[in-house]
Design an enzyme around this catalytic site. Structure first.
Site, mmCIF file in Angstrom:
data_model
loop_
_atom_site.group_PDB
_atom_site.id
_atom_site.type_symbol
_atom_site.label_atom_id
_atom_site.label_comp_id
_atom_site.label_asym_id
_atom_site.label_seq_id
_atom_site.Cartn_x
_atom_site.Cartn_y
_atom_site.Cartn_z
ATOM 1 N N ASN A 7 0.876 -1.173 0.000
ATOM 2 C CA ASN A 7 0.000 0.000 0.000
ATOM 3 C C ASN A 7 0.919 1.231 0.000
ATOM 4 O OD1 ASN A 7 -1.795 2.023 0.491
ATOM 5 N ND2 ASN A 7 -2.703 1.108 2.318
ATOM 6 N N LYS A 14 3.277 0.831 3.123
ATOM 7 C CA LYS A 14 2.893 -0.160 4.141
ATOM 8 C C LYS A 14 2.891 -1.525 3.469
ATOM 9 C CE LYS A 14 -0.551 2.648 6.207
ATOM 10 N NZ LYS A 14 -1.953 2.752 6.420
ATOM 11 N N HIS A 179 -12.931 3.327 0.052
ATOM 12 C CA HIS A 179 -12.955 2.280 1.089
ATOM 13 C C HIS A 179 -13.625 1.008 0.564
ATOM 14 C CE1 HIS A 179 -13.085 5.628 4.394
ATOM 15 N NE2 HIS A 179 -11.842 5.207 4.254
ATOM 16 N N HIS A 207 -18.005 2.305 7.819
ATOM 17 C CA HIS A 207 -16.538 2.303 7.996
ATOM 18 C C HIS A 207 -16.186 3.648 8.622
ATOM 19 C CE1 HIS A 207 -12.294 1.423 6.616
ATOM 20 N NE2 HIS A 207 -12.231 2.707 6.913
ATOM 21 N N LEU A 208 -15.979 3.647 9.946
ATOM 22 C CA LEU A 208 -15.767 4.894 10.672
ATOM 23 C C LEU A 208 -14.359 4.918 11.240
ATOM 24 C CD1 LEU A 208 -19.168 4.950 12.635
ATOM 25 C CD2 LEU A 208 -18.701 5.805 10.324
ATOM 26 N N ARG A 240 -11.627 16.189 7.732
ATOM 27 C CA ARG A 240 -12.362 16.535 6.502
ATOM 28 C C ARG A 240 -13.788 16.957 6.840
ATOM 29 N NH1 ARG A 240 -11.042 11.076 3.345
ATOM 30 N NH2 ARG A 240 -9.311 10.732 4.774
ATOM 31 N N ASN A 334 -13.953 0.343 17.904
ATOM 32 C CA ASN A 334 -13.490 0.615 19.280
ATOM 33 C C ASN A 334 -14.281 1.639 20.075
ATOM 34 O OD1 ASN A 334 -10.942 -0.984 19.249
ATOM 35 N ND2 ASN A 334 -10.514 0.358 17.519
ATOM 36 N N GLU A 383 -8.190 -4.831 5.398
ATOM 37 C CA GLU A 383 -8.034 -4.540 3.975
ATOM 38 C C GLU A 383 -6.880 -5.332 3.358
ATOM 39 O OE1 GLU A 383 -8.595 -0.333 5.196
ATOM 40 O OE2 GLU A 383 -9.296 -0.064 3.149
HETATM 41 P P1 AMP Z 1 -8.591 4.448 11.643
HETATM 42 O O1 AMP Z 1 -8.440 5.571 10.665
HETATM 43 O O2 AMP Z 1 -9.486 3.359 11.156
HETATM 44 O O3 AMP Z 1 -7.279 3.942 12.176
HETATM 45 O O4 AMP Z 1 -9.363 5.070 12.938
HETATM 46 C C1 AMP Z 1 -8.823 6.095 13.733
HETATM 47 C C2 AMP Z 1 -9.870 6.547 14.747
HETATM 48 O O5 AMP Z 1 -10.253 5.419 15.567
HETATM 49 C C3 AMP Z 1 -9.377 7.632 15.709
HETATM 50 O O6 AMP Z 1 -10.304 8.698 15.785
HETATM 51 C C4 AMP Z 1 -9.328 6.923 17.046
HETATM 52 O O7 AMP Z 1 -9.663 7.786 18.092
HETATM 53 C C5 AMP Z 1 -10.367 5.835 16.928
HETATM 54 N N1 AMP Z 1 -9.996 4.768 17.869
HETATM 55 C C6 AMP Z 1 -9.013 3.861 17.716
HETATM 56 N N2 AMP Z 1 -8.918 3.077 18.823
HETATM 57 C C7 AMP Z 1 -9.860 3.532 19.695
HETATM 58 C C8 AMP Z 1 -10.281 3.154 21.029
HETATM 59 N N3 AMP Z 1 -9.687 2.145 21.684
HETATM 60 N N4 AMP Z 1 -11.300 3.845 21.586
HETATM 61 C C9 AMP Z 1 -11.894 4.848 20.928
HETATM 62 N N5 AMP Z 1 -11.563 5.258 19.688
HETATM 63 C C10 AMP Z 1 -10.555 4.616 19.079
#
Ligand code: AMP
Length: 395
Positions: A7, A14, A179, A207-208, A240, A334, A383
């Site tokens: 990637n 990566k 995504h 997908h958040l 964004r 999470n 992914e």
């Molecule tokens: P990503 O782009 O998929 O890596 O997601 C990043 C987002 O996931 C960030 O806003 C983090 O705050 C949130 N995140 C990751 N781990 C946790 C966790 N253990 N508790 C709450 N939010 C999390």
């Protein structure tokens, strides 16, 4: 089969080496600051991590360091390069040319180049990754897996914008969605969990993460998604803005006496929950600030939940119902509070949250109660594994 998943970003790379039979990661890592100075973080499974500051003037040098690390007597996980059977490349934009993954040929490379206009920051970097790998592993078959491909099944009424049709024809301005690898992976898993793999089905994948998008998947196919012509559209994200009235761009450029490019920079890098809260783009920081009484952080979180629930609502309309909803990526997997906040908007779907199940992080789990009219799940995305599976399937 050992699949090397790559990637490439403009200054990063990566990678994962995946055994496709066991689907286990043999090694993974990251090259950063390519073209600046260079740092390799190599994580071989079962061995100590390695961090090396090494000069990486270009991606080819970065790939050669990775291949050395993979075959090194101490840090290595394979004897030599002949143990790499295939390479899967993540490509951001496939335009309308690619509705599925493809084996990389010179024609495919030319077609990806033609799509670079649509993703000027990403596709050129992805292409550099392909040529670096081809130079060092000329005999190894390679596959391109596109972020946009899964969404090529959207119907015209979902992907066209309300602008003169000739701009779609001439300049290919339309919704593409992103995504796709994650939405495809998670929706397939969700359909298998609810036992509707080969039946009529209606599911929504949220997908958040730092970048966020929501997709409506009907009968296994994407029929609408929240990101658009670029990944700026749709949900409010880390930095964004997501969707907004396009007239804001002109108005803000006037107020700040700056260019459209400058405003786009603000919308991409200084907006979202970061811009609203003034605290952080990271939802952990926002949760903490909000719990401590920071009103703007609380507002940012409420806005994120409201916008996400609005997309879910519009996709329930688009599919005339929904069987199940899945949360995935950093926040979806999470963030207990955010999942609850979004589900609190969805009472009309008969959703009731199982608070105990929702307190689990990072695991596949049903978070709605057994009598909830619509099932809600957390399904961790992967992914890299999806790219490895696509690569094996094609070869
Ligand atoms: P990503 O782009 O998929 O890596 O997601 C990043 C987002 O996931 C960030 O806003 C983090 O705050 C949130 N995140 C990751 N781990 C946790 C966790 N253990 N508790 C709450 N939010 C999390």
């Amino acid at each position: 089969m050992n699949v090397f998943v790559v990637n490439c970003g403009s200054s990063s790379l990566k990678y994962q080496l995946i055994d496709s039979e066991t689907e286990k990661v043999i090694a993974k890592g990251l090259c950063e600051r390519i073209g600046i100075d260079g740092r390799l973080t190599h994580k071989p499974t079962g061995k100590a991590d390695v961090v090396k500051e090494v000069p990486m003037p270009d991606h080819q040098r970065a790939v050669s360091y990775v291949l050395e690390a993979l075959t090194d007597a101490d840090t290595g996980v394979i004897k030599d390069l002949s143990a790499i059977d295939a390479v899967g490349h993540r490509i951001v934009h496939g335009g309308e040319k690619f509705a599925s993954s493809v084996i990389i040929t010179n024609e495919v490379i030319a077609a990806i180049e033609e799509c670079s206009d649509l993703a000027p920051l990403h596709n050129p970097a992805n292409l550099i990754g392909i040529s670096a790998c081809r130079a060092l592993m000329p005999e190894v078959p390679m596959v391109a897996v596109f972020d946009t491909a899964f969404h090529q099944t959207m119907p015209k009424e979902a992907y066209l914008y309300g602008i003169p049709y000739e701009y779609y024809e001439k300049y290919k301005i339309r919704k593409y969605g992103f995504h796709g690898t994650s939405h495809s992976f998670v929706s397939k898993r969700l359909l298998s969990i609810i036992g509707k793999e080969n039946q009529e089905s209606k599911v929504i994948v949220c997908h958040l993460g730092n970048g966020s998008s929501i997709t409506a998947v009907k009968d296994g196919k994407s029929i609408d998604t929240s990101m658009g012509f670029t990944p700026l559209d749709g949900l409010i994200m880390g930095t964004r803005s997501g969707s907004l009235d396009p007239a804001v761009v002109q108005y803000l450029a006037g107020k700040l006496t700056c260019s459209v490019d400058d405003v786009m920079d603000i919308l991409n890098k200084k907006s979202g929950v970061q811009g609203i809260s003034g605290v952080s783009s990271d939802f952990r920081d926002l949760d903490e600030a909000s719990a401590g009484g920071n009103k703007r952080a609380a507002t940012a979180l409420e806005m994120f939940a409201y916008r996400a629930a609005s997309y879910i609502g519009s996709y329930v309309m688009a599919m005339n119902g929904v069987d199940a909803i899945a949360f995935t990526a950093g926040i979806g997997e999470n963030n207990i509070n955010m999942r609850r906040a979004i589900c609190n908007h969805l009472g009309y779907l008969g959703i009731t949250l199982d608070e105990e199940a929702n307190s689990v992080r990072g695991e596949e789990i049903r978070i709605s109660t057994a009598d909830s009219a619509t099932a809600v799940y957390v399904i961790p995305t992967n992914e890299e594994l999806a790219i490895a599976r696509e690569t094996v399937a094609l070869l």
